[in-house]
Design a protein around this motif. Sequence first.
Motif, PDB file in Angstrom:
ATOM      1  N   ALA A 109     -28.306  52.467  23.185  1.00 35.07           N
ATOM      2  CA  ALA A 109     -27.500  51.564  24.013  1.00 35.07           C
ATOM      3  C   ALA A 109     -28.347  50.411  24.549  1.00 35.07           C
ATOM      4  CB  ALA A 109     -26.864  52.340  25.162  1.00 35.07           C
ATOM      5  N   ARG A 110     -29.549  50.744  25.003  1.00 36.16           N
ATOM      6  CA  ARG A 110     -30.427  49.691  25.538  1.00 36.16           C
ATOM      7  C   ARG A 110     -30.852  48.719  24.441  1.00 36.16           C
ATOM      8  NH1 ARG A 110     -34.097  53.714  29.294  1.00 36.16           N
ATOM      9  NH2 ARG A 110     -32.892  53.512  31.232  1.00 36.16           N
ATOM     10  N   TYR A 111     -31.120  49.254  23.244  1.00 36.49           N
ATOM     11  CA  TYR A 111     -31.482  48.377  22.129  1.00 36.49           C
ATOM     12  C   TYR A 111     -30.308  47.479  21.756  1.00 36.49           C
ATOM     13  CZ  TYR A 111     -32.765  46.706  17.516  1.00 36.49           C
ATOM     14  OH  TYR A 111     -33.038  45.894  16.436  1.00 36.49           O
ATOM     15  N   SER A 112     -29.120  48.033  21.706  1.00 31.08           N
ATOM     16  CA  SER A 112     -27.933  47.247  21.351  1.00 31.08           C
ATOM     17  C   SER A 112     -27.672  46.158  22.386  1.00 31.08           C
ATOM     18  CB  SER A 112     -26.709  48.155  21.231  1.00 31.08           C
ATOM     19  OG  SER A 112     -26.867  49.086  20.185  1.00 31.08           O
ATOM     20  N   TYR A 116     -22.039  47.764  26.742  1.00 32.60           N
ATOM     21  CA  TYR A 116     -23.396  48.311  26.830  1.00 32.60           C
ATOM     22  C   TYR A 116     -23.864  48.587  28.249  1.00 32.60           C
ATOM     23  CZ  TYR A 116     -23.423  46.847  21.957  1.00 32.60           C
ATOM     24  OH  TYR A 116     -23.100  46.686  20.635  1.00 32.60           O
ATOM     25  N   SER A 117     -23.603  47.666  29.160  1.00 34.27           N
ATOM     26  CA  SER A 117     -24.076  47.851  30.531  1.00 34.27           C
ATOM     27  C   SER A 117     -23.463  49.096  31.164  1.00 34.27           C
ATOM     28  CB  SER A 117     -23.733  46.616  31.370  1.00 34.27           C
ATOM     29  OG  SER A 117     -24.179  46.776  32.705  1.00 34.27           O
ATOM     30  N   ASP A 118     -22.151  49.271  30.989  1.00 29.54           N
ATOM     31  CA  ASP A 118     -21.477  50.452  31.540  1.00 29.54           C
ATOM     32  C   ASP A 118     -21.936  51.723  30.828  1.00 29.54           C
ATOM     33  OD1 ASP A 118     -20.078  48.849  33.282  1.00 29.54           O
ATOM     34  OD2 ASP A 118     -18.294  48.699  32.019  1.00 29.54           O
ATOM     35  N   ALA A 119     -22.135  51.624  29.515  1.00 27.40           N
ATOM     36  CA  ALA A 119     -22.595  52.786  28.749  1.00 27.40           C
ATOM     37  C   ALA A 119     -23.969  53.239  29.229  1.00 27.40           C
ATOM     38  CB  ALA A 119     -22.640  52.441  27.259  1.00 27.40           C
TER      39      ALA A 119
END
Length: 271
Positions: free
Chosen positions: A130-133, A96-99
Amino acid sequence: MAREVATPEKQAELLKDQGNLYFKKERLGAAIEAYTEAITLCPKVPVYWTNRALCHRKRNAWDLVEADCRKALELDNSSTKAHYMLGLALLQGKRYSDAIAELEKALELGRSGKSGSYMVEEIWQELAKARYSEWEQAASVRQHQQQELKEAQLLANERKMSELSNCNEKYQERLQTLSDVFEKASAPDRPAEVPDHFCCKITMDLFRDPVITPSGVTYERSALLEHLRKVGNFDPLTRTPLTPEQVFPNLALKEAVQAFLAEHGWAYKTY
């Protein structure tokens, strides 16, 4: 008269056009072959790599999407599509962070470049996902840790109180205090209603890019500009005359929304 021999560059362009035609007809295998041949002839043209990545995306071959997009970005780090599809591949892999970093870059490039508004909206939706995940994953870890800590503390309290006599009232008070502490600790992770002042009066959604009018009313930029273009040059709420040149970013509100989202990641799901 000798026939002119096509250069590798011209051959590669013809193969790209052929690949585009195959892609439109959903013949992904043939499109991949055409783009691969173009890459073989001219490996330093980034669009050949992103076109092939798009085919891999259609097939959900995310490892191949990632590989092609990274190669495209080595050649041109300003490729909106490469950053976007790389972000999607990383999101599929739960990185997630990279995405988020790749999708934010794609959004920045999309807003400042020639990408259509449809693509900017699509990128934003994936970024919100992505931020929610990322929040959901972190919240799950926090809740598990809090539960383990709560159970350990309750057990310690029970042992301590069992050693004392006539402490039932104090024990109940300690239990209530402990419950209050954990209730407050878990509050930011519990979904609730988004404050009205963080939402656009046109879209009813959280602000992404708020702008303020001379009347002092703030709207989502894209929604307000669409109103001015399709409905008329006036403020939707106050009805006073208004042109696009008269609106300015509401940076204070934008920062406030970002601060709210940083503490309440569940709100990304409302986008």
